[in-house]
Design an enzyme around this catalytic site. Structure first.
Site, mmCIF file in Angstrom:
data_model
loop_
_atom_site.group_PDB
_atom_site.id
_atom_site.type_symbol
_atom_site.label_atom_id
_atom_site.label_comp_id
_atom_site.label_asym_id
_atom_site.label_seq_id
_atom_site.Cartn_x
_atom_site.Cartn_y
_atom_site.Cartn_z
ATOM 1 N N TYR A 49 7.583 -4.880 28.194
ATOM 2 C CA TYR A 49 7.433 -5.464 29.645
ATOM 3 C C TYR A 49 6.506 -6.780 29.775
ATOM 4 O O TYR A 49 6.179 -7.335 30.725
ATOM 5 C CB TYR A 49 6.762 -4.399 30.385
ATOM 6 C CG TYR A 49 7.558 -2.979 30.589
ATOM 7 C CD1 TYR A 49 9.003 -3.030 30.153
ATOM 8 C CD2 TYR A 49 7.079 -1.937 31.253
ATOM 9 C CE1 TYR A 49 9.590 -1.907 30.168
ATOM 10 C CE2 TYR A 49 7.895 -0.751 31.343
ATOM 11 C CZ TYR A 49 9.187 -0.719 30.792
ATOM 12 O OH TYR A 49 9.826 0.352 30.833
ATOM 13 N N HIS A 109 10.584 3.126 22.335
ATOM 14 C CA HIS A 109 11.043 2.621 23.281
ATOM 15 C C HIS A 109 12.992 2.992 23.411
ATOM 16 O O HIS A 109 13.468 3.190 24.251
ATOM 17 C CB HIS A 109 11.056 1.044 23.578
ATOM 18 C CG HIS A 109 11.210 0.657 25.022
ATOM 19 N ND1 HIS A 109 10.442 -0.357 25.513
ATOM 20 C CD2 HIS A 109 12.172 1.035 26.048
ATOM 21 C CE1 HIS A 109 10.834 -0.446 26.717
ATOM 22 N NE2 HIS A 109 12.020 0.215 26.942
#
Length: 280
Positions: A49, A109
């Site tokens: 992010y 992730h």
């Protein structure tokens, strides 16, 4: 409906968190600070992010200004490095979170590596837990086949506490959810608002009118009543408040069944779909 969930290692996580995917560092700094003022105590970020430092900086600022104990906040990040590259990636995450002292949860992730690479990443995460700098570890976008392999590692010392998946009424992933629960792994729901793709659904609109809440609140409440940990995202300070106002009312059994029946395996983010990632 409890505002907290106890994980398999005894750690306690708030049952609704704020997601900051596709949120710029500037927006993340603002919205995280405002979310803490609004009552959020669970923030979910990731290396991918590119806003970890902004997020932890906002947390640190709020903690200092309010005198709140660090233990009141649950901070998550995620890594996408594997094998020998995982340890330095974790160290970078710790460096970016030094203003808050430690990381509550680090996830892999996605299983975007071969079996050896994923195993190396898990070993590195276990070492981070042993160091005390990371309290809990888990995975994201893992299918049952990935989880089974992980749980059978001969050097497994720390079980994943969560599996974070895209979950909403149109993507219930019932078999995968059952596998997680059978193994004591909590399910976090990212994109619980379907990234806006299902706003305007006539049944959801009707329910929002019936309960005098927003469509987003209907979807978040569905997630909670199904035992998930939803991570709604917003950069709107107004919606921050309403998205958290989901605890003093409930959907009826019939209305839950109406939403449950919408499951059509609609994946809004196919690049993260665990069913498309093989073991090797």
């Amino acid at each position: 409906m409890s505002k907290f969930v106890t994980l398999n290692n005894g750690a306690v996580i708030p049952s609704v968190g704020l997601g900051v995917y596709l949120t710029t560092a500037e927006d993340a700094s603002r919205i995280v600070y405002e979310s803490l003022k609004a009552g959020y105590r669970h923030i979910d970020s990731a290396v991918f992010y590119e806003n970890e430092e902004a997020v932890t900086g906002a947390i640190a600022k709020w903690l200092k200004e309010t005198g709140t104990d660090r233990k009141e906040i649950f901070y998550t990040t995620k890594i996408l490095k594997f094998g020998d590259e995982a340890k330095p990636e974790i160290e970078k995450c710790l460096e970016k979170s030094k203003s808050i002292g430690y990381i509550d949860l680090i996830l892999i992730h996605a299983p975007l590596a071969n079996s050896e690479g994923r195993h190396g990443a898990w070993v590195a995460l276990q070492d981070a837990v042993a160091s005390g700098k990371v309290k809990s570890i888990g995975v994201s976008n893992y299918g049952a086949h990935h989880l089974k392999q992980l749980l059978e590692y001969p050097d497994l010392k720390v079980k994943p506490v969560v599996n974070q998946l895209e979950i909403h009424p149109w993507l219930a992933r019932k078999e995968l959810v059952k596998y997680c629960r059978d193994n004591g792994i909590e399910v976090q729901a990212f994109s619980p608002l379907v990234r806006g793709y299902r706003f305007g659904d006539e049944d959801v609109v009707a329910l929002s009118k019936k309960y005098n809440v927003s469509e987003a609140q209907i979807m978040i409440r569905w997630s909670l009543q199904n035992g998930f940990i939803p991570l709604p995202k917003t950069v709107s300070e107004t919606r921050l408040v309403s998205n958290l106002d989901v605890f003093d009312w409930s959907l009826s059994k019939e209305d839950m069944a109406l939403l449950d029946a919408k499951d059509e395996h609609f994946v809004s983010m196919p690049e993260w779909d665990p069913s498309t990632n093989p073991l090797d």
